[in-house]
Design an enzyme around this catalytic site. Sequence first.
Site, PDB file in Angstrom:
ATOM      1  N   CYS A   1       0.801  -1.219   0.000  1.00  0.00           N
ATOM      2  CA  CYS A   1       0.000   0.000   0.000  1.00  0.00           C
ATOM      3  C   CYS A   1       0.840   1.280   0.000  1.00  0.00           C
ATOM      4  O   CYS A   1       0.299   2.381  -0.054  1.00  0.00           O
ATOM      5  CB  CYS A   1      -0.937  -0.003   1.201  1.00  0.00           C
ATOM      6  SG  CYS A   1      -1.901  -1.522   1.304  1.00  0.00           S
TER       7      CYS A   1
ATOM      8  N   HIS B   1      -2.580   8.301   5.900  1.00  0.00           N
ATOM      9  CA  HIS B   1      -2.816   6.942   5.409  1.00  0.00           C
ATOM     10  C   HIS B   1      -4.186   6.467   5.890  1.00  0.00           C
ATOM     11  O   HIS B   1      -4.987   5.978   5.107  1.00  0.00           O
ATOM     12  CB  HIS B   1      -1.708   6.015   5.909  1.00  0.00           C
ATOM     13  CG  HIS B   1      -1.746   4.646   5.324  1.00  0.00           C
ATOM     14  ND1 HIS B   1      -1.679   4.403   3.975  1.00  0.00           N
ATOM     15  CD2 HIS B   1      -1.847   3.424   5.923  1.00  0.00           C
ATOM     16  CE1 HIS B   1      -1.730   3.098   3.748  1.00  0.00           C
ATOM     17  NE2 HIS B   1      -1.836   2.481   4.923  1.00  0.00           N
TER      18      HIS B   1
ATOM     19  N   GLU C   1      -0.509   6.092  13.465  1.00  0.00           N
ATOM     20  CA  GLU C   1      -0.073   7.156  12.571  1.00  0.00           C
ATOM     21  C   GLU C   1      -0.166   8.519  13.251  1.00  0.00           C
ATOM     22  O   GLU C   1       0.747   9.342  13.144  1.00  0.00           O
ATOM     23  CB  GLU C   1      -0.905   7.148  11.293  1.00  0.00           C
ATOM     24  CG  GLU C   1      -0.487   8.205  10.294  1.00  0.00           C
ATOM     25  CD  GLU C   1      -1.294   8.164   9.004  1.00  0.00           C
ATOM     26  OE1 GLU C   1      -0.896   8.861   8.048  1.00  0.00           O
ATOM     27  OE2 GLU C   1      -2.318   7.459   8.958  1.00  0.00           O
TER      28      GLU C   1
ATOM     29  N   LYS D   1      -9.495   7.910   2.171  1.00  0.00           N
ATOM     30  CA  LYS D   1     -10.043   6.547   2.106  1.00  0.00           C
ATOM     31  C   LYS D   1     -11.442   6.437   2.689  1.00  0.00           C
ATOM     32  O   LYS D   1     -12.153   5.459   2.423  1.00  0.00           O
ATOM     33  CB  LYS D   1      -9.103   5.582   2.819  1.00  0.00           C
ATOM     34  CG  LYS D   1      -7.736   5.431   2.157  1.00  0.00           C
ATOM     35  CD  LYS D   1      -6.847   4.509   2.960  1.00  0.00           C
ATOM     36  CE  LYS D   1      -5.485   4.350   2.319  1.00  0.00           C
ATOM     37  NZ  LYS D   1      -4.640   5.545   2.466  1.00  0.00           N
TER      38      LYS D   1
ATOM     39  N   HIS E   1      -9.733   1.877   0.428  1.00  0.00           N
ATOM     40  CA  HIS E   1      -8.275   1.737   0.392  1.00  0.00           C
ATOM     41  C   HIS E   1      -7.885   1.099  -0.941  1.00  0.00           C
ATOM     42  O   HIS E   1      -8.134  -0.080  -1.174  1.00  0.00           O
ATOM     43  CB  HIS E   1      -7.816   0.863   1.560  1.00  0.00           C
ATOM     44  CG  HIS E   1      -6.336   0.818   1.730  1.00  0.00           C
ATOM     45  ND1 HIS E   1      -5.459   1.420   0.858  1.00  0.00           N
ATOM     46  CD2 HIS E   1      -5.560   0.229   2.689  1.00  0.00           C
ATOM     47  CE1 HIS E   1      -4.228   1.210   1.265  1.00  0.00           C
ATOM     48  NE2 HIS E   1      -4.260   0.485   2.374  1.00  0.00           N
TER      49      HIS E   1
ATOM     50  N   PHE F   1       2.301  -3.357   3.908  1.00  0.00           N
ATOM     51  CA  PHE F   1       2.725  -4.617   4.496  1.00  0.00           C
ATOM     52  C   PHE F   1       4.220  -4.824   4.240  1.00  0.00           C
ATOM     53  O   PHE F   1       4.725  -4.531   3.160  1.00  0.00           O
ATOM     54  CB  PHE F   1       1.963  -5.789   3.874  1.00  0.00           C
ATOM     55  CG  PHE F   1       0.590  -6.031   4.458  1.00  0.00           C
ATOM     56  CD1 PHE F   1       0.106  -5.290   5.508  1.00  0.00           C
ATOM     57  CD2 PHE F   1      -0.215  -7.044   3.936  1.00  0.00           C
ATOM     58  CE1 PHE F   1      -1.148  -5.523   6.037  1.00  0.00           C
ATOM     59  CE2 PHE F   1      -1.476  -7.299   4.457  1.00  0.00           C
ATOM     60  CZ  PHE F   1      -1.946  -6.542   5.503  1.00  0.00           C
TER      61      PHE F   1
END
Length: 485
Positions: free
Chosen positions: A236, A376, A387, A407, A412, A471
């Site tokens: 991502c 994010h 975050e 998002k 996402h 990830f």
Amino acid sequence: MVVAASSCSSSLVIGNRDLGGNGASLRHFEGLRPVENVSIASAAPKPTPRIRQIRAMLAPTVAAPKREKDPKKRVVITGMGVVSVFGNDINTFYNKLLEGESGIGPIDRFDASTFSVRFGGQIHNFSSKGYIDGKNDRRLDDCWRYCLVAGKRALEDSNLGPEVLDKMEKSRIGVLVGSGMGGLTAFTNGVEALIQKGYKKITPFFIPYSITNMGSALLAIDTGLMGPNYSISTACATANYCFYAAANHIRRGEADIMVVGGTEAAILPTGVGGFIACRALSQRNDEPQRASRPWDKNRDGFVMGEGSGVLIMESLEHAMKRGANIIAEYLGGSITCDAHHMTDPRSDGLGVSSCIKKSLEDAGVSPEEVNYVNAHATSTLAGDLAEVNAIKKVFEDTSEMKMNGTKSMIGHCLGAAGGLEAIATIKAITTGWLHPTINQDDLEPEVTIDTVPNVKKKHEVNVGISNSFGFGGHNSVVVFAPFNP
């Protein structure tokens, strides 16, 4: 307290045994929902990995940061292209965001009635007319169709249509559009053909349309661009990694123009089923438009989206010589790794906070200059707060800062997320309006930064950053600002 953003912010731990071995375990960690351990065979659960101490820390900035002044090394944005749940027009895309409209709804691309998650940010009525010829259009994976349309629309927006490109030095123009998943439909169909009919029934397009570099390759083939060409795949965080790499090609003098961004099309049984297995997705099937709710106490996971976001990045010198319309400036960026775990964030926050600090150093920007963050913010329990805590570690005074979550409306978009969110960041800079973060009914008390809840706000952006994490512990931050000659 967790202070690092999780990669797709799913907050899960996958057992350390090889997934192809005799047994594997999938254990939910710090979670989206309390769940039972899921185990295959009889593998014993592995202990949560400990964070290794890292002594190397960022040296404090002694002198005031200096921005790049060399027009050959300054990188500007001269075009943007989008494929989104709100269509393929940049202004329509951003206006829908400003209105706080949700693009999330039931999945109808395949029969999802037996799936525990039956909704997402699925693109409907997509048309590639005028951008891809009919024969190729029928063969292509949606991931590459989105890439080609967004890329060519970005070139058009930059006044780099075919007739202009044909008069330019194409070896100085590169393409770098990444994908987290690649041609997942092509891959799935190839595997199904192998299992059901044997290897002789696998299409010759199986490998070419599955591999992640094909978006950049096809766009270059169609336009004749012969500069740097490859893809990056960091889950991502992909698109931001691409922006960072592309800008450095320009700064090093290896290219004058880069067509750069991310693309993704994973809303299909394999993609949705895989993320369900990770227990990463929201399960609000009865109210999908309210499912993505960053920083809200009742968030329960992220919502899958899809699309493509592409920028034209160009040296200031080249843009001025050809009289290009300069939209904004890319000041810098950074990439770091948590070096900790496949999916679990570092609890000390070093990966994310150091990435933000390094991006500001690369940009020649002091923390006090930043007054906008496109976060994010995937709508997961641990990731959202992680975050925010990392941001607070870098910016001591956030009283004038605004932060929002794109998002919440489009889902996402995985490898394409940073591309779409860079466009939202640049539109915030050029319009002076920030889109809201929708579905904020009960904000977490730890979130003391203004998240632009539910209604757009007027805000003059001085310097904006856009965060993306993936990830594998991949962290990426890019820095944009209004263009000032």
